[in-house]
Design a protein around this motif. Structure first.
Motif, mmCIF file in Angstrom:
data_model
loop_
_atom_site.group_PDB
_atom_site.id
_atom_site.type_symbol
_atom_site.label_atom_id
_atom_site.label_comp_id
_atom_site.label_asym_id
_atom_site.label_seq_id
_atom_site.Cartn_x
_atom_site.Cartn_y
_atom_site.Cartn_z
ATOM 1 N N SER A 68 53.801 40.229 41.265
ATOM 2 C CA SER A 68 55.175 40.391 40.788
ATOM 3 C C SER A 68 55.585 41.859 40.756
ATOM 4 C CB SER A 68 55.323 39.790 39.389
ATOM 5 O OG SER A 68 54.436 40.409 38.482
ATOM 6 N N ALA A 69 54.612 42.759 40.827
ATOM 7 C CA ALA A 69 54.876 44.199 40.775
ATOM 8 C C ALA A 69 54.453 44.859 42.091
ATOM 9 C CB ALA A 69 54.133 44.817 39.601
ATOM 10 N N ASN A 70 54.594 46.186 42.149
ATOM 11 C CA ASN A 70 54.318 46.923 43.382
ATOM 12 C C ASN A 70 52.881 46.751 43.860
ATOM 13 O OD1 ASN A 70 56.901 47.952 43.678
ATOM 14 N ND2 ASN A 70 56.494 49.725 42.390
ATOM 15 N N SER A 71 51.951 46.741 42.933
ATOM 16 C CA SER A 71 50.544 46.545 43.289
ATOM 17 C C SER A 71 50.018 45.311 42.572
ATOM 18 C CB SER A 71 49.711 47.772 42.904
ATOM 19 O OG SER A 71 49.821 48.032 41.517
ATOM 20 N N ARG A 72 49.015 44.691 43.149
ATOM 21 C CA ARG A 72 48.490 43.463 42.569
ATOM 22 C C ARG A 72 47.803 43.744 41.234
ATOM 23 N NH1 ARG A 72 44.324 40.197 41.579
ATOM 24 N NH2 ARG A 72 44.606 37.967 41.960
ATOM 25 N N MET A 73 48.040 42.859 40.282
ATOM 26 C CA MET A 73 47.357 42.936 38.995
ATOM 27 C C MET A 73 46.544 41.670 38.796
ATOM 28 S SD MET A 73 50.598 42.229 36.455
ATOM 29 C CE MET A 73 51.750 43.137 37.490
ATOM 30 N N ASP A 74 45.424 41.799 38.099
ATOM 31 C CA ASP A 74 44.610 40.623 37.817
ATOM 32 C C ASP A 74 45.308 39.735 36.789
ATOM 33 O OD1 ASP A 74 42.588 41.401 39.524
ATOM 34 O OD2 ASP A 74 41.495 42.479 37.956
ATOM 35 N N ARG A 75 45.098 38.442 36.916
ATOM 36 C CA ARG A 75 45.610 37.525 35.909
ATOM 37 C C ARG A 75 44.892 37.792 34.583
ATOM 38 N NH1 ARG A 75 48.364 33.352 38.699
ATOM 39 N NH2 ARG A 75 47.788 33.290 40.911
ATOM 40 N N VAL A 78 41.811 35.829 33.830
ATOM 41 C CA VAL A 78 40.573 36.302 34.433
ATOM 42 C C VAL A 78 39.932 37.374 33.549
ATOM 43 C CG1 VAL A 78 39.576 37.494 36.431
ATOM 44 C CG2 VAL A 78 41.344 35.743 36.769
ATOM 45 N N LYS A 79 40.781 38.208 32.952
ATOM 46 C CA LYS A 79 40.275 39.260 32.070
ATOM 47 C C LYS A 79 39.742 38.693 30.754
ATOM 48 C CE LYS A 79 43.536 42.736 33.813
ATOM 49 N NZ LYS A 79 44.661 43.640 33.451
#
Length: 237
Positions: A68-75, A78-79
């Protein structure tokens, strides 16, 4: 200065309702390039502290999809835990909706709102509140129809918008670029009658005067009036 609109104008907004086959209420809300899917689910139970009280409850969950943003973020699943930002936003959404709902008339039922950001360009929490209200409204209409409820459950429409001070100028409905450069960042949640539900205002390594705050408040009121008119057109109020 802005290239696409004046300082006192909101982005192009749209609300598409009934986009989910299964949810009791659903809405795809777009504020410019910020897009959020909001769904409402009715549960025949309430949190334990509300059992046998006759009161209902509305709560919310919020999340951003990995791209949803410029770079991928982990869900966050998962964290293994939610961030403080996520918890703050979902509590804000829940408070905003409960503020305009008669929980006694809702009865011992819980409505869960899910807000999934599919594309972010600033103002995701305020867009989520606006879309969530429409999802909530649909779900309550279905509830009233199913149980032949005549009592009023939703008291009035509610909406939210961001305002900030960028390059010493007050601006309405900030996108990500503006928000990142803002000296002051604020979010206003206001009901149709003009009652303030919540204000979040922070000086980002800066301060602001009472006069500047009042200017931001007036901008917010103007923007929310526009949003609420759009919401009411969609649900035919």
């Amino acid at each position: 200065m802005r290239q696409d609109r004046n300082f006192n104008e909101i982005r192009d907004i749209s609300f598409d309702i009934d986009i989910n086959l299964h949810a009791e209420g659903s809405c795809l809300v777009k504020f410019g390039n910020t897009h959020v899917i909001c769904t409402a689910t009715i549960e025949e139970k309430v949190p334990f502290w509300l059992k046998n009280t006759g009161r209902g409850w509305i709560t919310a969950e919020y999340g951003m999809l990995p791209r949803s943003a410029n770079s991928r973020m982990d869900r966050e699943s998962v964290k293994g835990k939610q961030s403080g930002r996520t918890q703050e936003i979902q509590r804000l959404i829940g408070r905003s909706l409960r503020a305009v709902t008669n929980l006694e008339n809702l009865g011992e039922k819980q409505i869960k709102i899910d807000c999934d950001v599919i594309q972010a360009d600033g103002g995701t929490r305020t867009a989520s509140i606006c879309g969530s209200f429409l999802a909530l409204f649909q779900s309550i209409n279905k509830l009233k129809s199913s149980y032949n409820i005549k009592k009023n459950i939703i008291n009035e429409v509610v909406a939210a918008v961001s305002v900030g001070i960028v390059n010493s100028k007050e601006m309405l409905d900030l996108n990500y670029e503006e928000d990142s450069a803002a000296e002051v960042d604020a979010n206003f949640v206001i009901s149709e009658s003009g009652k303030i539900v919540e204000i979040q205002a922070t000086g980002e390594e800066s301060t602001f005067t009472e006069k500047q705050f009042n200017t931001m408040l007036e901008l917010a009121k103007s923007g929310i009036d526009t949003i609420i008119k759009k919401q009411k057109e969609i649900i035919k109020l």
